[in-house]
Write a protein that holds these residues in place. Structure first.
Motif, PDB file in Angstrom:
ATOM      1  N   PRO A 188      44.478  24.840 -45.635  1.00 61.81           N
ATOM      2  CA  PRO A 188      45.860  24.633 -45.164  1.00 61.81           C
ATOM      3  C   PRO A 188      46.069  23.209 -44.654  1.00 61.81           C
ATOM      4  N   LEU A 189      47.265  22.671 -44.940  1.00 60.39           N
ATOM      5  CA  LEU A 189      47.623  21.316 -44.532  1.00 60.39           C
ATOM      6  C   LEU A 189      48.816  21.296 -43.587  1.00 60.39           C
ATOM      7  N   TYR A 190      49.891  21.985 -43.976  1.00 59.06           N
ATOM      8  CA  TYR A 190      51.138  21.919 -43.224  1.00 59.06           C
ATOM      9  C   TYR A 190      51.769  23.299 -43.125  1.00 59.06           C
ATOM     10  N   ILE A 202      56.195  29.322 -44.459  1.00 53.27           N
ATOM     11  CA  ILE A 202      55.492  28.846 -45.652  1.00 53.27           C
ATOM     12  C   ILE A 202      54.337  27.965 -45.205  1.00 53.27           C
ATOM     13  N   ARG A 203      53.221  28.069 -45.907  1.00 54.84           N
ATOM     14  CA  ARG A 203      52.103  27.160 -45.669  1.00 54.84           C
ATOM     15  C   ARG A 203      51.833  26.356 -46.940  1.00 54.84           C
ATOM     16  N   ILE A 204      51.415  25.123 -46.742  1.00 50.67           N
ATOM     17  CA  ILE A 204      51.088  24.244 -47.855  1.00 50.67           C
ATOM     18  C   ILE A 204      49.580  23.996 -47.813  1.00 50.67           C
ATOM     19  N   PHE A 205      48.930  24.163 -48.973  1.00 43.31           N
ATOM     20  CA  PHE A 205      47.482  24.076 -49.080  1.00 43.31           C
ATOM     21  C   PHE A 205      47.091  22.956 -50.038  1.00 43.31           C
ATOM     22  N   ASP A 206      45.880  22.423 -49.861  1.00 40.30           N
ATOM     23  CA  ASP A 206      45.382  21.441 -50.815  1.00 40.30           C
ATOM     24  C   ASP A 206      44.784  22.156 -52.026  1.00 40.30           C
ATOM     25  N   ALA A 207      44.135  21.404 -52.911  1.00 42.00           N
ATOM     26  CA  ALA A 207      43.616  21.993 -54.146  1.00 42.00           C
ATOM     27  C   ALA A 207      42.502  22.990 -53.882  1.00 42.00           C
ATOM     28  N   ASN A 208      41.830  22.873 -52.723  1.00 43.16           N
ATOM     29  CA  ASN A 208      40.750  23.809 -52.363  1.00 43.16           C
ATOM     30  C   ASN A 208      41.258  24.953 -51.491  1.00 43.16           C
ATOM     31  N   ARG A 209      42.558  25.058 -51.397  1.00 40.55           N
ATOM     32  CA  ARG A 209      43.230  26.098 -50.594  1.00 40.55           C
ATOM     33  C   ARG A 209      42.926  25.967 -49.103  1.00 40.55           C
TER      34      ARG A 209
END
Length: 526
Positions: free
Chosen positions: A436-438, A427-434
């Motif tokens: 990637p963060l984690y 799984i990838r976690i993205f910010d509001a602008n898509r």
């Protein structure tokens, strides 16, 4: 006995990185400087299981991300263990990853101790002496008089009282249908301010019925003095020997039909109280002690201030009475707790009845998350997509589970999305602008069973996947819950100083993990 005892450490577990020495701190206790929780897992002794003869206890001491920081081993005489039980004389040697003994806990043999009515400061109370480094007494933990509830006081080296630990009336009742942690709150001397808690965790039917290998933990403020943390850690062993080394109190094959029937009735009664739908969704909150509401923080979405002082969140899905007996999927409801068992949020699913029955975890839903004022502070959305979930086909554009996380409602914080992988969860976690963060990856086998009750871990890393920032985990909930419901317990840990919006994204991602892997009919142990 082994000489010296501390040279008998297990291999094969990841050790916490050794911190630098700190002036004024007993050598080896530097590990505790950045900890607010310790988990103590007693090791299973095969010979004890097969023969019934009490062996020396051995413990792995872990931090909140399951890295080992200490190893503890009992030193005692064989005859004392067999004949004197938990009253026996023993020394608990606690060593670090260099196999250096950093703490020692001593208990002298005293006949006929343990009665809560007779225990006093001068006699008849169970007591341990805590040393760090070896030979330097930093304090004591001693059983105190009480009517029936466990009562322990922690003292400094001069025997001045520092903390009070009390337990519940029914501190020995855990079984396949009653698997919640048994909590021993830690308070100041006024018993008005809760500073942390000690707890015994349900270890699974196999371990509880056939061994006395228990799992304990202690939480405390991050900024507490390290010697105070060491005293509370040492007091855990008193709790173990005083209450869970007793033959009749450690659940070893002692259940009766009546006892189990009572627990089933209590479980069903508790579940029935929540089986009726309510509107609006965020108004339906269970009675539980809530975490004190913090003051608002500038620049932080309203309601997320709770997360500023948290480095762990536990999400407990509620048992649905109607679902157990009808087989119909009901709306999921969750209690969201901090590390001391106080509730900080309540989450409830909004979805269509037909979607739940026919579309399963692929269904469209909205998860409403509210605080103790019943204000909705977060929202997690999942749109219906047919034929998602295959790890081989999932891409950023199609065929992968995805949720959108909002805080406050209508303001998108980010997304969590399934990624392509050969077989392991990815799984990838993205910010509001898509952006990637984690990255979150899971194990090849996410199975749990009566004989395999360890947490299923999903490590959280940065984009390089080299730095572990925390973990998501699914906790074994006990045979009753796992076999007859899909009411699971999850958690997430993260650095205390992580941005609150990032904590909120990781918290929201927990629901993706639940629906992807543990709402499947074939994967939720029905």
């Amino acid at each position: 006995m082994a000489n010296p005892v501390v040279h008998s450490q297990p291999a094969g577990r990841q050790w916490m990185e050794a911190p630098q020495a700190v002036t004024g701190i007993p050598p080896g206790l530097e590990y505790m400087g950045n900890l607010d929780q310790l988990i103590v897992k007693q090791r299973i002794e095969l010979m004890e299981v097969l023969t019934g003869c009490e062996m020396r206890n051995k413990y792995d001491v872990l931090n909140s991300v399951s890295q080992q920081c200490y190893y503890a081993e009992e030193e005692s005489e064989f005859c004392n263990r067999i004949c004197c039980g938990p009253m026996r004389e023993y020394v608990m040697h606690i060593s670090d990853n260099t196999q250096q003994e950093v703490m020692r806990i001593r208990h002298d043999f005293v006949c006929c101790v343990g009665c809560c009515w007779c225990a006093t400061d001068s006699s008849c109370g169970y007591e341990v002496q805590i040393e760090a480094p070896v030979g330097n007494v930093i304090g004591y933990a001693k059983q105190q008089t009480s009517k029936w509830k466990p009562h322990i006081r922690i003292f400094d080296a001069n025997r001045q009282p520092m903390y009070v630990v009390r337990g519940p009336c029914c501190w020995g009742c855990q079984n396949c249908f009653c698997t919640d942690d048994i909590d021993f709150p830690i308070t100041d001397l006024t018993e008005q301010s809760v500073l942390g808690r000690m707890f015994k965790r349900w270890a699974g039917c196999g371990r509880e019925m056939f061994t006395d290998a228990d799992t304990f933990g202690v939480t405390f403020p991050m900024d507490m003095a390290i010697t105070s943390k060491a005293l509370l850690f040492g007091a855990l062993f008193l709790v173990d020997f005083l209450y869970y080394e007793q033959e009749k109190n450690n659940n070893n094959c002692k259940y009766t039909d009546i006892g189990i029937s009572v627990n089933i009735c209590e479980l069903l009664w508790a579940a029935q109280s929540d089986c009726i739908m309510s509107y609006p969704i965020i108004k339906r909150q269970p009675a539980r002690q809530w975490m004190e509401a913090p003051q608002g923080v500038s620049g932080i979405p309203p309601g997320l201030e709770y997360m500023s002082s948290l480095d762990q969140i536990i999400v407990k899905q509620r048992v649905e009475f109607g679902e157990m007996f009808s087989g119909l999927e009901m709306r999921n409801k969750y209690d969201v707790l901090n590390s001391v068992g106080q509730q900080c949020y309540y989450a409830e699913e909004e979805s269509e009845f037909c979607h739940r029955q026919w579309c399963g975890p692929m269904r469209e839903y909205v998860m409403h998350i509210s605080d103790n004022s019943q204000q909705e502070v977060m929202r997690v959305r999942h749109d219906f997509v047919c034929c998602v979930g295959c790890c081989w086909c999932a891409t950023d554009s199609s065929c992968g589970y995805e949720i959108q996380i909002e805080a406050p409602v209508g303001n998108v914080l980010g997304y969590a999305k399934q990624q392509t992988s050969k077989w392991k969860p990815h799984i990838r976690i993205f910010d509001a602008n898509r952006q990637p963060l984690y990255v979150v990856r899971g194990p090849c086998c996410g199975c749990q069973g009566v004989c395999c009750t360890d947490d299923v871990d999903f490590p959280i890393t940065d984009l390089t996947e080299e730095n572990v920032l925390g973990r998501m985990f699914k906790r074994w909930a006990g045979c009753g819950r796992e076999m007859f419901t899909d009411a699971d317990t999850f958690g997430v840990t993260f650095p205390l100083d992580m941005a609150i919006t990032s904590k909120a994204l990781l918290f929201g991602c927990l629901f993706l993990v639940d629906y992807m892997f543990y709402e499947q009919p074939k994967n939720n142990n029905h």
